[in-house]
Design a protein around this motif. Sequence first.
Motif, short mmCIF file in Angstrom:
data_model
loop_
_atom_site.label_atom_id
_atom_site.label_comp_id
_atom_site.label_asym_id
_atom_site.label_seq_id
_atom_site.Cartn_x
_atom_site.Cartn_y
_atom_site.Cartn_z
N VAL A 187 0.86 -1.18 0.00
CA VAL A 187 0.00 0.00 0.00
C VAL A 187 0.90 1.23 0.00
N CYS A 188 0.58 2.19 -0.87
CA CYS A 188 1.35 3.43 -0.94
C CYS A 188 0.59 4.53 -0.18
N PHE A 189 1.30 5.24 0.68
CA PHE A 189 0.70 6.36 1.40
C PHE A 189 1.77 7.41 1.67
N ASN A 190 1.52 8.61 1.19
CA ASN A 190 2.46 9.73 1.37
C ASN A 190 3.86 9.39 0.86
N GLY A 191 3.92 8.67 -0.26
CA GLY A 191 5.21 8.36 -0.86
C GLY A 191 5.97 7.23 -0.20
N VAL A 192 5.35 6.55 0.77
CA VAL A 192 6.01 5.45 1.47
C VAL A 192 5.22 4.17 1.23
N THR A 193 5.92 3.11 0.80
CA THR A 193 5.28 1.82 0.60
C THR A 193 5.29 1.03 1.90
N ARG A 194 4.12 0.52 2.25
CA ARG A 194 3.97 -0.25 3.49
C ARG A 194 3.35 -1.60 3.14
N PHE A 195 3.60 -2.58 3.96
CA PHE A 195 3.12 -3.93 3.68
C PHE A 195 2.22 -4.42 4.81
N PHE A 196 1.10 -5.05 4.41
CA PHE A 196 0.11 -5.54 5.36
C PHE A 196 -0.42 -6.88 4.91
N SER A 197 -1.10 -7.55 5.81
CA SER A 197 -1.93 -8.69 5.41
C SER A 197 -3.15 -8.11 4.69
N PRO A 198 -3.94 -8.91 3.99
CA PRO A 198 -5.12 -8.37 3.31
C PRO A 198 -6.05 -7.61 4.24
N GLU A 199 -6.27 -8.14 5.46
CA GLU A 199 -7.16 -7.46 6.40
C GLU A 199 -6.55 -6.14 6.87
N GLY A 200 -5.24 -6.18 7.12
CA GLY A 200 -4.56 -4.97 7.58
C GLY A 200 -4.56 -3.89 6.51
N ALA A 201 -4.37 -4.29 5.26
CA ALA A 201 -4.39 -3.32 4.17
C ALA A 201 -5.76 -2.68 4.03
N GLN A 202 -6.80 -3.49 4.18
CA GLN A 202 -8.16 -2.97 4.07
C GLN A 202 -8.43 -1.94 5.16
N ALA A 203 -7.98 -2.24 6.40
CA ALA A 203 -8.17 -1.31 7.50
C ALA A 203 -7.38 -0.03 7.27
N LEU A 205 -6.41 1.29 4.37
CA LEU A 205 -7.03 2.07 3.29
C LEU A 205 -8.28 2.80 3.79
N ALA A 206 -9.05 2.14 4.65
CA ALA A 206 -10.26 2.76 5.17
C ALA A 206 -9.93 3.95 6.06
N ALA A 207 -8.80 3.87 6.77
CA ALA A 207 -8.43 4.93 7.71
C ALA A 207 -7.66 6.06 7.04
N ASN A 208 -7.16 5.82 5.82
CA ASN A 208 -6.34 6.81 5.13
C ASN A 208 -6.80 6.96 3.69
N PRO A 209 -7.71 7.90 3.42
CA PRO A 209 -8.28 8.07 2.07
C PRO A 209 -7.25 8.29 0.98
N GLY A 210 -6.09 8.85 1.31
CA GLY A 210 -5.08 9.12 0.28
C GLY A 210 -4.25 7.91 -0.08
N ALA A 211 -4.41 6.81 0.62
CA ALA A 211 -3.61 5.61 0.35
C ALA A 211 -4.21 4.83 -0.80
N TYR A 212 -3.36 4.07 -1.50
CA TYR A 212 -3.87 3.23 -2.58
C TYR A 212 -3.04 1.95 -2.65
N LEU A 213 -3.65 0.92 -3.25
CA LEU A 213 -2.98 -0.37 -3.38
C LEU A 213 -1.81 -0.28 -4.34
N GLY A 214 -0.74 -0.98 -4.03
CA GLY A 214 0.42 -1.01 -4.89
C GLY A 214 1.58 -0.23 -4.30
N ALA A 215 2.79 -0.58 -4.74
CA ALA A 215 3.98 0.13 -4.27
C ALA A 215 4.01 1.54 -4.84
N CYS A 216 4.62 2.43 -4.12
CA CYS A 216 4.75 3.82 -4.58
C CYS A 216 5.69 3.87 -5.78
#
Length: 224
Positions: A187-203, A205-216
Amino acid sequence: MKNLFMASNGERIAARILKSAIYLLTALALGAMFWVAGTSTSQAQNMTPEKMIQAELPQGVSVATAGKADFLAALCAAVTKHRSAAPQLATFSVNLHPNWKKDILRTIFRCLGTDDCRLLGRVLRALSTGSDSSELAELAVQLAPSCAPNFGGEPVDEGGFGNAPGNLNPPPGSIGGSGGQGNVIAVCFNGVTRFFSPEGAQAFLAANPGAYLGACVVTPVQNR
């Protein structure tokens, strides 16, 4: 007349002595107060995490033998009194009780509050020492959604193990598509790529509208 003057003069002298005594006693009291405060601060700085927790346990109960409820209550009190030592308290606690890792995280987050995201991130990193790191990150996001950016991974280095390739566009469809490798989601957020399990990524993304799936994107080429 002379006797009256002498009496008046004696009263003034007595008043001066009394005032001086009051000033002296006040100065001594303030000095003692500052000395006690300074001594307490110095003692707190020299306390180990074990002693910090031990000081909050019921009399006769030791850190090593305390039950779960007593230990977590003492941990909460210690974290509240020694906020800056929270990561060290977390490390000590999880080394002593590795099976209580999630409860330790919940306790420390609850007792610290969510006003210091950096400190919470340090606590999470102190506890993330095993294969359950992604589960702890998910739990941290659930407990403090506003601090989610502090719970992600480090920036991506192309070619590193487990990192998604650069210039990866956000995948279409459900979460966990081409944005992840195996059970790890990038998940990319503010120019930083972060890694999560599917459930963690979903949470996240829900908490950070500017985040999106995929590496930055790591080159001047922009995602579309």
